[in-house]
Design an enzyme around this catalytic site. Structure first.
Site, mmCIF file in Angstrom:
data_model
loop_
_atom_site.group_PDB
_atom_site.id
_atom_site.type_symbol
_atom_site.label_atom_id
_atom_site.label_comp_id
_atom_site.label_asym_id
_atom_site.label_seq_id
_atom_site.Cartn_x
_atom_site.Cartn_y
_atom_site.Cartn_z
ATOM 1 N N ARG A 192 0.987 -1.207 0.054
ATOM 2 C CA ARG A 192 -0.007 0.009 -0.095
ATOM 3 C C ARG A 192 0.866 1.247 -0.052
ATOM 4 O O ARG A 192 0.381 2.323 0.546
ATOM 5 C CB ARG A 192 -0.843 0.131 1.236
ATOM 6 C CG ARG A 192 -1.974 -1.160 1.401
ATOM 7 C CD ARG A 192 -3.010 -1.105 0.215
ATOM 8 N NE ARG A 192 -3.715 -2.191 0.017
ATOM 9 C CZ ARG A 192 -3.234 -3.342 -0.540
ATOM 10 N NH1 ARG A 192 -2.245 -3.417 -1.232
ATOM 11 N NH2 ARG A 192 -4.197 -4.583 -0.412
ATOM 12 N N SER A 241 -10.186 0.804 3.809
ATOM 13 C CA SER A 241 -9.573 0.486 4.885
ATOM 14 C C SER A 241 -8.755 1.867 5.291
ATOM 15 O O SER A 241 -7.842 2.548 4.696
ATOM 16 C CB SER A 241 -8.392 -0.436 4.771
ATOM 17 O OG SER A 241 -9.080 -1.765 4.235
ATOM 18 N N GLU A 311 -3.594 4.467 6.127
ATOM 19 C CA GLU A 311 -3.577 3.973 4.890
ATOM 20 C C GLU A 311 -4.161 5.081 3.822
ATOM 21 O O GLU A 311 -3.477 5.710 2.934
ATOM 22 C CB GLU A 311 -4.297 2.652 4.682
ATOM 23 C CG GLU A 311 -4.215 2.470 3.033
ATOM 24 C CD GLU A 311 -4.840 0.934 2.886
ATOM 25 O OE1 GLU A 311 -4.491 0.095 3.597
ATOM 26 O OE2 GLU A 311 -5.535 0.926 1.625
#
Ligand SMILES: Cc1cc2nc3c(=O)[nH]c(=O)nc-3n(C[C@H](O)[C@H](O)[C@H](O)COP(=O)(O)OP(=O)(O)OC[C@H]3O[C@@H](n4cnc5c(N)ncnc54)[C@H](O)[C@@H]3O)c2cc1C
Length: 319
Positions: A192, A241, A311
């Site tokens: 990520r 997320s 994130e």
């Protein structure tokens, strides 16, 4: 194409010290649509956001390059894809926000089982294009609700696949308007994240597929989509997320163990279905999303000693 300049003055009025932006608005810029003090709430999946001092919707890579050549170095600049992984704080973005327009939505089949796709394409469009071309390797993209630009920047992934596993090269324009190509070894992609420098605009990507039976590709896509429906909230105002999974455990488990499932703060709730998702139920401030995220981080740290890493990208000023 003739110059298109839209001037929409919203709350806030003109700002001292921003004369460069005022000058920019006055100039003719073919292929660039400018809006001053643009409300960005429609550009974030949370449907809550501050304003951009100047929103520039840019139609193609030449217009983009010319625009960046004329942009002063000190001018703050952000780029938005589909806004599915961002919180845009209530204080808004003091400089220019760039959105890529129609000229960045190309999908092309290339030799050696490759596809070339524009940064403005939806991930799901790319998955469907690859399916139609009987190419495997892109099925995971069918469940990610972002654009290719966002996927390149975030190394988006799901169901065991990740964007940069498929990358041959990225096409981009730098802050000074120069066209560049980035190879995987120049990008440093990991879970990520990438080392793509701030200010670089991804305009397209050349991706490697695998020849495959089309029915198999379709079945895999359908399975991934069903798994997604079972495990995550859909049609919610969320950024997906919120935190990266740390090495020790899944973020959602740590959040659950810290007693945060369903936690409510000022109209934003930790999802009951997937507690790494924050949901805007009826908030009136974008900052409330970040505040709830920070409350969750504190509680997780207190119960597990793990410091969760965001994130979701948080952009702009708090107030
Ligand atoms: C319901 C839901 C489910 C999700 N599931 C997943 C998942 O399974 N896996 C996953 O990885 N993510 C998931 N996400 C997060 C998100 O969809 C991805 O991170 C996606 O890649 C972000 O793309 P975007 O176009 O929306 O980018 P944005 O949110 O608009 O931007 C994200 C970042 O990328 C930068 N950026 C965007 N476009 C460009 C460009 N052209 N050039 C340079 N920088 C750019 C922005 O500046 C920002 O820093 C989910 C989100 C939601 C809402």
């Amino acid at each position: 194409m003739g110059p298109k300049i839209a001037r929409t003055i919203g709350r806030g009025g003109k700002h001292r010290g921003m004369m460069d932006l005022d000058d920019m608005v006055m100039q003719d810029r073919p292929g660039v649509k400018l809006t001053e003090f643009a409300d960005l709430s429609g550009y974030s999946w949370f449907r809550l956001a501050g304003r951009a001092r100047l929103l520039a919707v840019i139609e193609d890579d030449h217009a983009l390059s010319n625009f960046l050549i004329g942009l002063p170095d000190e001018m703050p600049m952000e780029v938005l894809g589909l806004g599915s992984n961002v919180i845009i704080r209530d204080g808004g973005i003091p400089g220019v926000v760039i959105k890529l327009g129609r000229g960045f939505r190309f999908l092309e089949r290339r030799e050696a089982n490759r596809i070339r796709v524009g940064a403005g394409c939806l991930d799901a469009q790319v998955a469907r294009f690859a399916e139609a071309e009987s190419l495997a390797g892109f099925e995971f993209l069918s469940t990610i609700p972002g654009s290719i630009g966002g996927a390149a920047m975030m190394n988006a992934g799901a169901h065991g696949g990740a964007f940069h596993d498929r990358l041959v090269h990225l096409e981009a324009v730098d802050r000074h308007g120069q066209f560049i190509t980035l190879r995987p070894d120049q990008i440093g992609a990991s879970y990520r994240q990438t080392n793509i420098e701030q200010g670089l605009l991804v305009t397209g990507a050349l991706l490697q597929g695998e020849p495959a039976d089309q029915d198999e590709v379709s079945r895999r896509m359908a399975r991934f989509q069903e798994e997604r429906r079972q495990s995550q909230p859909s049609r919610e105002k969320t950024g997906g997320s919120t935190f990266k999974n740390p090495k020790e455990a899944k973020a959602w488990q740590l959040i659950d163990e810290a007693g945060c499932r369903g936690l409510l703060h000022d109209g934003v709730r930790v999802s009951q279905k997937h507690c790494n998702f924050l949901i805007n139920e009826n908030a009136t401030r974008a900052n409330a999303i970040e505040e709830l995220g920070e409350m969750v981080r504190e509680k997780v740290y207190a119960t597990s000693g793990v410091s969760l890493e965001w994130e979701i990208r948080r952009l702009g000023a708090l107030a």
